[in-house]
Design a protein around this motif. Structure first.
Motif, PDB file in Angstrom:
ATOM      1  N   ALA A   1       0.829  -1.212   0.000  1.00  0.00           N
ATOM      2  CA  ALA A   1       0.000   0.000   0.000  1.00  0.00           C
ATOM      3  C   ALA A   1       0.860   1.258   0.000  1.00  0.00           C
ATOM      4  CB  ALA A   1      -0.945  -0.018   1.203  1.00  0.00           C
ATOM      5  N   VAL A   2       1.883   1.274   0.831  1.00  0.00           N
ATOM      6  CA  VAL A   2       2.761   2.452   0.928  1.00  0.00           C
ATOM      7  C   VAL A   2       3.536   2.659  -0.362  1.00  0.00           C
ATOM      8  CG1 VAL A   2       4.735   3.449   2.144  1.00  0.00           C
ATOM      9  CG2 VAL A   2       2.980   2.229   3.426  1.00  0.00           C
ATOM     10  N   LEU A   3       4.092   1.582  -0.904  1.00  0.00           N
ATOM     11  CA  LEU A   3       4.866   1.677  -2.140  1.00  0.00           C
ATOM     12  C   LEU A   3       3.988   2.097  -3.318  1.00  0.00           C
ATOM     13  CD1 LEU A   3       7.073  -1.530  -1.766  1.00  0.00           C
ATOM     14  CD2 LEU A   3       7.851   0.833  -1.614  1.00  0.00           C
ATOM     15  N   ALA A   4       2.765   1.555  -3.373  1.00  0.00           N
ATOM     16  CA  ALA A   4       1.836   1.923  -4.452  1.00  0.00           C
ATOM     17  C   ALA A   4       1.532   3.415  -4.421  1.00  0.00           C
ATOM     18  CB  ALA A   4       0.543   1.112  -4.333  1.00  0.00           C
ATOM     19  N   ASP A   5       1.433   3.962  -3.219  1.00  0.00           N
ATOM     20  CA  ASP A   5       1.159   5.391  -3.070  1.00  0.00           C
ATOM     21  C   ASP A   5       2.393   6.230  -3.374  1.00  0.00           C
ATOM     22  OD1 ASP A   5       0.838   7.781  -0.581  1.00  0.00           O
ATOM     23  OD2 ASP A   5      -0.618   7.606  -2.179  1.00  0.00           O
ATOM     24  N   ASN A   6       3.543   5.821  -2.841  1.00  0.00           N
ATOM     25  CA  ASN A   6       4.781   6.597  -3.020  1.00  0.00           C
ATOM     26  C   ASN A   6       5.235   6.651  -4.471  1.00  0.00           C
ATOM     27  OD1 ASN A   6       4.817   7.045  -0.283  1.00  0.00           O
ATOM     28  ND2 ASN A   6       6.393   5.524   0.169  1.00  0.00           N
ATOM     29  N   TYR A   7       5.102   5.515  -5.167  1.00  0.00           N
ATOM     30  CA  TYR A   7       5.572   5.448  -6.550  1.00  0.00           C
ATOM     31  C   TYR A   7       4.454   5.675  -7.573  1.00  0.00           C
ATOM     32  CZ  TYR A   7      10.050   3.586  -4.895  1.00  0.00           C
ATOM     33  OH  TYR A   7      11.280   3.424  -4.287  1.00  0.00           O
ATOM     34  N   GLU A   8       3.242   5.979  -7.072  1.00  0.00           N
ATOM     35  CA  GLU A   8       2.085   6.220  -7.948  1.00  0.00           C
ATOM     36  C   GLU A   8       1.878   5.049  -8.922  1.00  0.00           C
ATOM     37  OE1 GLU A   8       2.350  11.098  -7.991  1.00  0.00           O
ATOM     38  OE2 GLU A   8       2.840   9.981  -9.793  1.00  0.00           O
ATOM     39  N   ILE A   9       1.821   3.850  -8.346  1.00  0.00           N
ATOM     40  CA  ILE A   9       1.685   2.624  -9.138  1.00  0.00           C
ATOM     41  C   ILE A   9       0.304   2.554  -9.792  1.00  0.00           C
ATOM     42  CG2 ILE A   9       1.703   0.103  -9.048  1.00  0.00           C
ATOM     43  CD1 ILE A   9       4.449   1.360  -8.616  1.00  0.00           C
ATOM     44  N   ASP A  10       0.266   2.148 -11.068  1.00  0.00           N
ATOM     45  CA  ASP A  10      -0.992   1.995 -11.802  1.00  0.00           C
ATOM     46  C   ASP A  10      -1.484   0.558 -11.815  1.00  0.00           C
ATOM     47  OD1 ASP A  10      -1.216   4.764 -12.914  1.00  0.00           O
ATOM     48  OD2 ASP A  10       0.694   4.214 -13.830  1.00  0.00           O
ATOM     49  N   GLU A  11      -0.560  -0.405 -11.811  1.00  0.00           N
ATOM     50  CA  GLU A  11      -0.949  -1.816 -11.928  1.00  0.00           C
ATOM     51  C   GLU A  11      -0.069  -2.695 -11.039  1.00  0.00           C
ATOM     52  OE1 GLU A  11      -0.647  -3.334 -15.878  1.00  0.00           O
ATOM     53  OE2 GLU A  11      -1.569  -5.264 -15.411  1.00  0.00           O
TER      54      GLU A  11
END
Length: 481
Positions: free
Chosen positions: A200-210
């Motif tokens: 969750a944190v990494l998806a937010d920090n790196y603005e992950i799309d998929e």
């Protein structure tokens, strides 16, 4: 012509490598120039034999019949083995013709050739990747940022695949793996950023799309836990099946990614003017009939985004209302929601609901919509679609609801089916209510609502996933694309 020139070019390159390696081996082996010069003359006389033997052995080991773009450890072993066999063969012939060089020269030559030949093949692979990346460089200005869950064989294979063929569309940011010894290290040039707890944190920090789960050997509870973690993000979620499943036929290639409704539609979905809709629904009490159905539940989700004061979820089926309530409690815990089990044909019950809650907006989505089924039960279509609409519309007018929106269907256009006829009659009744009431009555016609239960789209998706054929739902039905 190109396919003939390329192998010829590789043979010429290998010939240069063989001659160069043989000369280098002499000057590496002997520091004394006089001794080196003596063996150099012997070597020159043997060069035709050395080149011929090496090229023949390379052909035997299929070094000219491999796709070096996908070279790996097997190809490296083949290069080493070919040069060892070539060196032994050359040495044996040299002894036979009584022109043997020091044995160390054959060893040095073989070692240098492993570097030269291996290096040339590595160059082909790097060049191929560079050309492929150049092709995709300007395809897309916006790449989807991807996080791969699983830093194992499947994850490495997936990363190479994405870098090879999807470089213009996707950019792999990093790996996720629960093995703490891998965290912080690089695999295929990409860093393992953390464990499942960091998703969750990494998806937010790196603005992950998929997020792609590449753990085909992991089953059951672990996969479910990872999926639940991923669902907390706004990222698209994809699962990579195992290659063995594709080979065995339990998973088809069409299931490597879901068949999207947009693929079948052939155009972009219509975007709503959310600002205008939110301005109208914000702070109001909204009643939705058929709230547990696929269309009604989607209306619930869309209205919930518009900051209403209260949502009244009306439906006849308790299970469907329970499911939409669970979804709403998870997605919008602060929103006031009231589940109501009621039949729209029950005038007394509907009147009591409106009298108590006083809704300002009503979305009437409750209806029978299966065309073939309603042909066999026309009385039910009349009772639910016509009489049910009459009850809910008259009750809305009685309680001075501001706006009443009836969800209709394109089958009501020049209707030829029972379902279409009942919906057209309901439309006419709703439109007539505008003349008698202060309530604003509106009828909105939907076609095949994307992904709704009972529409043709889910049927087509199942048929495509199974490999076809794609059919219509009834022999008398016509479909327009």
């Amino acid at each position: 012509m190109r396919y003939l020139l390329l192998p010829l070019l590789v043979v010429v390159l290998d010939t240069i490598c063989i001659i160069s390696a043989a000369f280098f081996s002499i000057y590496i082996r002997f520091e004394d120039t006089a001794i080196a010069q003596k063996y150099l003359e012997m070597l020159i006389s043997q060069l035709p034999i050395a080149v011929a033997v090496h090229l023949v052995v390379y052909f035997v080991f299929k070094l000219y019949g491999r796709v070096w773009r996908y070279a790996g450890s097997i190809e490296l072993v083949a290069i080493v083995a070919a040069n060892i066999v070539a060196a032994l063969s050359w040495y044996g012939i040299s002894i036979y013709i009584d022109l043997a060089l020091p044995r160390s020269l054959y060893i040095f030559t073989a070692s240098i050739l492993v570097l030269f030949v291996g290096g040339s093949r590595l160059f082909f692979r790097i060049y191929s990747c560079f050309i492929n990346k150049s092709k995709h460089k300007f395809i897309s200005s916006k790449k989807d940022k991807v996080l791969i869950v699983g830093a194992g064989d499947a994850g490495a294979l997936l990363l190479r695949e994405l870098n090879q063929y999807h470089i213009g569309k996707r950019q792999v940011i990093g790996f996720i793996d629960d093995d703490k010894t891998k965290i912080g290290k690089y695999m295929v040039g990409t860093k393992v950023l953390g464990s499942r707890d960091d998703i969750a944190v990494l998806a937010d920090n790196y603005e992950i799309d998929e997020i792609i789960i590449a753990m085909p050997s992991v089953k059951g509870k672990n996969i479910k836990e990872i999926i639940n973690i991923c669902k907390k993000t706004s990222c698209k979620l994809t699962i990579l099946p195992g290659v063995y499943e594709i080979i065995e036929g339990s998973v088809s290639v069409s299931q490597l990614r879901p068949v999207d409704v947009e693929d079948l539609l052939g155009r972009d979905p219509v975007e709503l003017d959310n600002v205008a809709v939110a301005k109208y629904l914000s702070g109001k009490t909204v009643l939705i009939t058929g709230a547990g159905g696929s269309i009604g539940s989607e209306i619930v989700r869309q209205v919930a985004k518009m900051y209403p004061n209260k949502l009244l979820l009306v439906g006849k089926g308790e299970n469907s209302i329970y499911e939409i309530m669970q979804d709403m409690n998870l997605e919008y815990p602060q929103l006031k929601k009231v589940p109501i089990i009621a039949d729209v044909r029950d005038e007394e019950r509907i009147n009591a609901i409106m009298d108590y809650f006083k809704p300002q907006v009503v979305f009437h989505a409750a209806a029978h919509k299966h065309v073939p089924l309603m042909e066999y039960q026309p009385s039910e279509a009349v009772r639910n679609n016509i009489l049910g609409t009459k009850v809910i519309a008259e009750t809305a007018a009685k309680h001075k609801v501001e706006t009443f929106v009836m969800i209709s269907t394109d089958k009501a256009v020049n209707p030829t089916s029972v379902m279409g006829c009942t919906k057209r009659i309901a439309e006419m009744f709703v439109q007539s209510m505008n003349k008698e009431s202060s309530t604003r009555f509106v009828a909105v016609r939907f076609g095949n609502v994307l992904g709704s239960r009972g529409s043709v789209i889910p049927l087509f998706k199942k048929q495509i996933a199974k490999g076809g054929p794609v059919t219509v739902t009834d022999a008398e039905m016509k479909r327009y694309f």
